[in-house]
Design a protein around this motif. Structure first.
Motif, PDB file in Angstrom:
ATOM      1  N   ILE A   1       0.855  -1.195   0.000  1.00  0.00           N
ATOM      2  CA  ILE A   1       0.000   0.000   0.000  1.00  0.00           C
ATOM      3  C   ILE A   1       0.887   1.240   0.000  1.00  0.00           C
ATOM      4  O   ILE A   1       1.747   1.406   0.866  1.00  0.00           O
ATOM      5  N   VAL A   2       0.671   2.118  -0.959  1.00  0.00           N
ATOM      6  CA  VAL A   2       1.437   3.361  -1.072  1.00  0.00           C
ATOM      7  C   VAL A   2       0.915   4.374  -0.061  1.00  0.00           C
ATOM      8  O   VAL A   2      -0.297   4.445   0.216  1.00  0.00           O
ATOM      9  N   ARG A   3       1.814   5.171   0.481  1.00  0.00           N
ATOM     10  CA  ARG A   3       1.443   6.211   1.441  1.00  0.00           C
ATOM     11  C   ARG A   3       0.346   7.109   0.870  1.00  0.00           C
ATOM     12  O   ARG A   3       0.410   7.557  -0.274  1.00  0.00           O
ATOM     13  N   GLY A   4      -0.692   7.354   1.695  1.00  0.00           N
ATOM     14  CA  GLY A   4      -1.813   8.190   1.281  1.00  0.00           C
ATOM     15  C   GLY A   4      -2.980   7.422   0.692  1.00  0.00           C
ATOM     16  O   GLY A   4      -4.057   7.985   0.503  1.00  0.00           O
ATOM     17  N   HIS A   5      -2.777   6.130   0.402  1.00  0.00           N
ATOM     18  CA  HIS A   5      -3.832   5.326  -0.218  1.00  0.00           C
ATOM     19  C   HIS A   5      -4.636   4.574   0.834  1.00  0.00           C
ATOM     20  O   HIS A   5      -4.259   4.493   2.000  1.00  0.00           O
ATOM     21  N   LYS A   6      -5.751   3.994   0.392  1.00  0.00           N
ATOM     22  CA  LYS A   6      -6.750   3.421   1.295  1.00  0.00           C
ATOM     23  C   LYS A   6      -6.668   1.889   1.354  1.00  0.00           C
ATOM     24  O   LYS A   6      -6.379   1.236   0.346  1.00  0.00           O
ATOM     25  N   VAL A   7      -6.991   1.366   2.550  1.00  0.00           N
ATOM     26  CA  VAL A   7      -7.030  -0.067   2.800  1.00  0.00           C
ATOM     27  C   VAL A   7      -8.419  -0.420   3.339  1.00  0.00           C
ATOM     28  O   VAL A   7      -8.947   0.292   4.215  1.00  0.00           O
ATOM     29  N   ALA A   8      -9.013  -1.506   2.843  1.00  0.00           N
ATOM     30  CA  ALA A   8     -10.314  -1.961   3.343  1.00  0.00           C
ATOM     31  C   ALA A   8     -10.156  -2.540   4.749  1.00  0.00           C
ATOM     32  O   ALA A   8      -9.289  -3.387   4.986  1.00  0.00           O
ATOM     33  N   LEU A   9     -11.007  -2.086   5.658  1.00  0.00           N
ATOM     34  CA  LEU A   9     -10.974  -2.599   7.031  1.00  0.00           C
ATOM     35  C   LEU A   9     -11.913  -3.781   7.230  1.00  0.00           C
ATOM     36  O   LEU A   9     -11.848  -4.466   8.255  1.00  0.00           O
TER      37      LEU A   9
ATOM     38  N   HIS B   1     -18.792   3.845  -4.316  1.00  0.00           N
ATOM     39  CA  HIS B   1     -19.167   2.463  -4.083  1.00  0.00           C
ATOM     40  C   HIS B   1     -18.184   1.526  -4.771  1.00  0.00           C
ATOM     41  O   HIS B   1     -17.548   1.884  -5.769  1.00  0.00           O
ATOM     42  N   THR B   2     -18.095   0.330  -4.251  1.00  0.00           N
ATOM     43  CA  THR B   2     -17.183  -0.669  -4.826  1.00  0.00           C
ATOM     44  C   THR B   2     -17.756  -1.182  -6.143  1.00  0.00           C
ATOM     45  O   THR B   2     -18.970  -1.324  -6.313  1.00  0.00           O
ATOM     46  N   THR B   3     -16.872  -1.470  -7.089  1.00  0.00           N
ATOM     47  CA  THR B   3     -17.293  -2.020  -8.389  1.00  0.00           C
ATOM     48  C   THR B   3     -17.043  -3.518  -8.470  1.00  0.00           C
ATOM     49  O   THR B   3     -17.321  -4.137  -9.490  1.00  0.00           O
ATOM     50  N   ALA B   4     -16.520  -4.093  -7.385  1.00  0.00           N
ATOM     51  CA  ALA B   4     -16.268  -5.531  -7.292  1.00  0.00           C
ATOM     52  C   ALA B   4     -16.134  -5.857  -5.804  1.00  0.00           C
ATOM     53  O   ALA B   4     -15.903  -4.953  -4.990  1.00  0.00           O
ATOM     54  N   PRO B   5     -16.281  -7.114  -5.422  1.00  0.00           N
ATOM     55  CA  PRO B   5     -16.057  -7.458  -4.015  1.00  0.00           C
ATOM     56  C   PRO B   5     -14.620  -7.120  -3.605  1.00  0.00           C
ATOM     57  O   PRO B   5     -13.677  -7.280  -4.370  1.00  0.00           O
ATOM     58  N   VAL B   6     -14.470  -6.613  -2.363  1.00  0.00           N
ATOM     59  CA  VAL B   6     -13.159  -6.215  -1.849  1.00  0.00           C
ATOM     60  C   VAL B   6     -12.929  -6.933  -0.522  1.00  0.00           C
ATOM     61  O   VAL B   6     -13.778  -6.882   0.367  1.00  0.00           O
ATOM     62  N   LYS B   7     -11.778  -7.572  -0.392  1.00  0.00           N
ATOM     63  CA  LYS B   7     -11.439  -8.283   0.828  1.00  0.00           C
ATOM     64  C   LYS B   7     -10.799  -7.337   1.844  1.00  0.00           C
ATOM     65  O   LYS B   7     -10.141  -6.361   1.486  1.00  0.00           O
ATOM     66  N   GLN B   8     -10.993  -7.661   3.120  1.00  0.00           N
ATOM     67  CA  GLN B   8     -10.314  -6.929   4.186  1.00  0.00           C
ATOM     68  C   GLN B   8      -8.803  -6.951   3.936  1.00  0.00           C
ATOM     69  O   GLN B   8      -8.228  -7.983   3.605  1.00  0.00           O
ATOM     70  N   GLY B   9      -8.163  -5.779   4.064  1.00  0.00           N
ATOM     71  CA  GLY B   9      -6.722  -5.675   3.848  1.00  0.00           C
ATOM     72  C   GLY B   9      -6.331  -5.361   2.418  1.00  0.00           C
ATOM     73  O   GLY B   9      -5.151  -5.188   2.114  1.00  0.00           O
ATOM     74  N   ALA B  10      -7.327  -5.244   1.514  1.00  0.00           N
ATOM     75  CA  ALA B  10      -7.028  -4.959   0.107  1.00  0.00           C
ATOM     76  C   ALA B  10      -6.940  -3.457  -0.141  1.00  0.00           C
ATOM     77  O   ALA B  10      -7.508  -2.644   0.601  1.00  0.00           O
ATOM     78  N   TRP B  11      -6.253  -3.116  -1.196  1.00  0.00           N
ATOM     79  CA  TRP B  11      -6.120  -1.730  -1.640  1.00  0.00           C
ATOM     80  C   TRP B  11      -7.425  -1.304  -2.301  1.00  0.00           C
ATOM     81  O   TRP B  11      -7.981  -2.025  -3.139  1.00  0.00           O
TER      82      TRP B  11
END
Length: 497
Positions: free
Chosen positions: A40-48, A66-76
């Motif tokens: 994960i690059v500084r300033g970017h978001k991570v799914a909790l 909104h998400t355009t696909a399922p996102v797993k916890q810990g994903a960018w």
């Protein structure tokens, strides 16, 4: 120092505030372990949390898309799996909110400014040459260079020509915009004296331009039409030498902070803008208003998605209605030229971690603090009410910063995560959102807000910022003033003949 930051308790994402977040690393958020599924690059978001396709992503306590696909916890989470929720005009309901502001009024505080005849304050004392039309830009430059060579201008902060390409071949509202912008420039209190240089055949005729200016100090504002004299440069130098002498006796004097009007602007935003610099400027805005001063927030397209926060702080129903018009009229401006309303953020914003316009706007409006919105200004309209004002202007850095100054701001606070060397025609303080930028671009950045996510308490950073701003108002030059990077940019709308 923390490595991941959850901004609001309602958020389902966190922001990387360290440089080296690696795949497989496990971090603690609210007592819960989060294992990163990728770097994960500084300033970017991570799914909790695990997020379903179409689920809202929440940051700052508000949906940012909104998400355009399922996102797993810990994903960018970024442009590849997050899309804006914004669409056409909305129906707004006035739901007034007020916030408790804890800053006490400090009556002993004074700033050292130049008191003008019309009871406004200049924080610089400069000689300006203002072309009525771009055709005489060269002559204006020649006059300024000779004045600087032949006169003792050591008592002045600058001798400057504000060149532009307009004043002719414009019609209707577009022509009026140029006239009002140049008239506001002529009357700005940071100018101790002004020479208006015209050509003679332009649309922006000096006679009609004087009507737009209205009242002016005829000892400090002079006019010259190039086609009506044999040597306009010689005549211009003569007039400017007289103006230099007129300003020689001008002195700073202690004035209350109620004279101070500060523009609020961001540019080259990144994932830290809404965490450090913009909230810090919002704290300053609240503090200054508590002292009787005024702040002005603009960049209307970067209010889209966060406009209800401002609408609900409108001082009354009339201000609310004006704010609704401000937003919807600017959407109409995009449609008028068949352009997409939500074509934002910029490539630089996205590289810095901002994905959607809602996310950018929710960070942007934090510069306005928590005070009531007392007025909504059209382009170049002078400030008339003390407190937080909204101003009609685009997000473009040069145009928006100029617009703030044209409405009467003596200084602009410019927050940035990417950096920029430009300056408006008034002092333009660059406030970095992150420490890395302030260290890398020392020749651009005037103040670092990045310490707010390091080891410094927000109140301590605010006190340092207040000291820096007051020192600047008292005459301490900013980086762009030292380099001479100062200009005006006029809001161009409409055809060119």
């Amino acid at each position: 120092m923390k490595r991941l930051l959850k901004i609001n308790a309602a958020d389902n994402v966190a922001v990387a505030i360290a440089d080296d977040l690696k795949k497989g690393e496990t971090l603690d958020i609210d007592g819960r372990p989060i294992t990163l599924l990728e770097d994960i690059v500084r300033g970017h978001k991570v799914a909790l949390y695990d997020l379903a396709e179409g689920e809202n992503v929440v940051k700052y306590g508000y949906p940012i898309g909104h998400t355009t696909a399922p996102v797993k916890q810990g994903a960018w989470i970024h442009s590849h799996n997050l899309k804006t929720n914004l669409r056409d005009d909305l129906e707004y309901t006035y739901a007034p909110q007020t916030y408790k502001i804890d800053y006490a009024k400090r009556d002993e505080l004074r700033v050292m400014g130049y008191l003008r005849k019309n009871d406004t304050m200049g924080i610089r004392n400069e000689l300006w040459i203002v072309p009525s039309v771009g055709c005489v830009n060269g002559q204006a430059q020649a006059i300024a260079e000779r004045v600087k060579r032949e006169c003792d201008c050591s008592h002045l902060d600058d001798v400057r020509v504000y060149t532009h390409n307009y004043g002719c071949s414009q019609l209707g509202e577009d022509h009026a915009n140029t006239q009002h912008a140049l008239a506001a420039l002529v009357k700005h209190p940071n100018a101790g004296a002004v020479l208006v240089l015209g050509l003679g055949c332009e649309n922006n005729q000096i006679a009609s331009f004087k009507e737009v200016i209205g009242e002016w100090d005829d000892e400090r504002v002079k006019f010259l039409i190039a086609q009506e004299v044999e040597d306009e440069i010689e005549e211009g130098v003569r007039i400017c030498k007289e103006l230099v002498e007129k300003t020689r006796a001008d002195k700073r004097q202690p004035l209350p902070l109620s004279y101070l009007r500060v523009g609020l602007k961001c540019g080259g935003s990144d994932g830290f803008s809404g965490i450090t610099a913009n909230p810090l400027v919002g704290l300053f805005s609240d503090w200054l208003i508590a002292q009787g001063g005024t702040t002005v927030l603009t960049e209307v397209p970067e209010m889209f998605g966060a406009e209800t926060i401002l609408m609900n702080r409108a001082a009354d129903r009339a201000v609310f209605d004006s704010t609704v018009c401000l937003i919807n009229d600017f959407k109409g401006y995009f449609r008028k030229y068949d352009q997409p309303i939500y074509e934002n953020p910029s490539p630089g914003n996205k590289k810095g971690g901002i994905t959607t316009l809602e996310e950018k706007s929710l960070g942007c409006v934090q510069k306005g603090g928590a005070q009531q919105v007392v007025d909504v200004l059209t382009y170049c309209q002078p400030i008339v009410k003390q407190g937080l004002n909204l101003l009609q202007a685009p997000g473009n850095d040069l145009v928006a910063a100029s617009s703030l100054a044209l409405s009467g701001c003596q200084i602009v606070l410019f927050t940035t995560g990417r950096g920029t060397p430009f300056g408006a025609f008034v002092p333009t303080m660059k406030i970095s959102t992150n420490t890395q930028l302030s260290q890398f671009k020392r020749n651009w950045i005037d103040f670092n807000a990045g310490t707010m996510v390091e080891d410094e308490e927000p109140q301590a950073v605010l006190e340092r910022l207040i000291d820096k701003i007051l020192a600047t108002v008292d005459g301490e030059p900013l980086k762009h003033e030292k380099t001479g990077f100062k200009e005006i940019a006029i809001f161009k709308t409409g055809v060119t003949l």
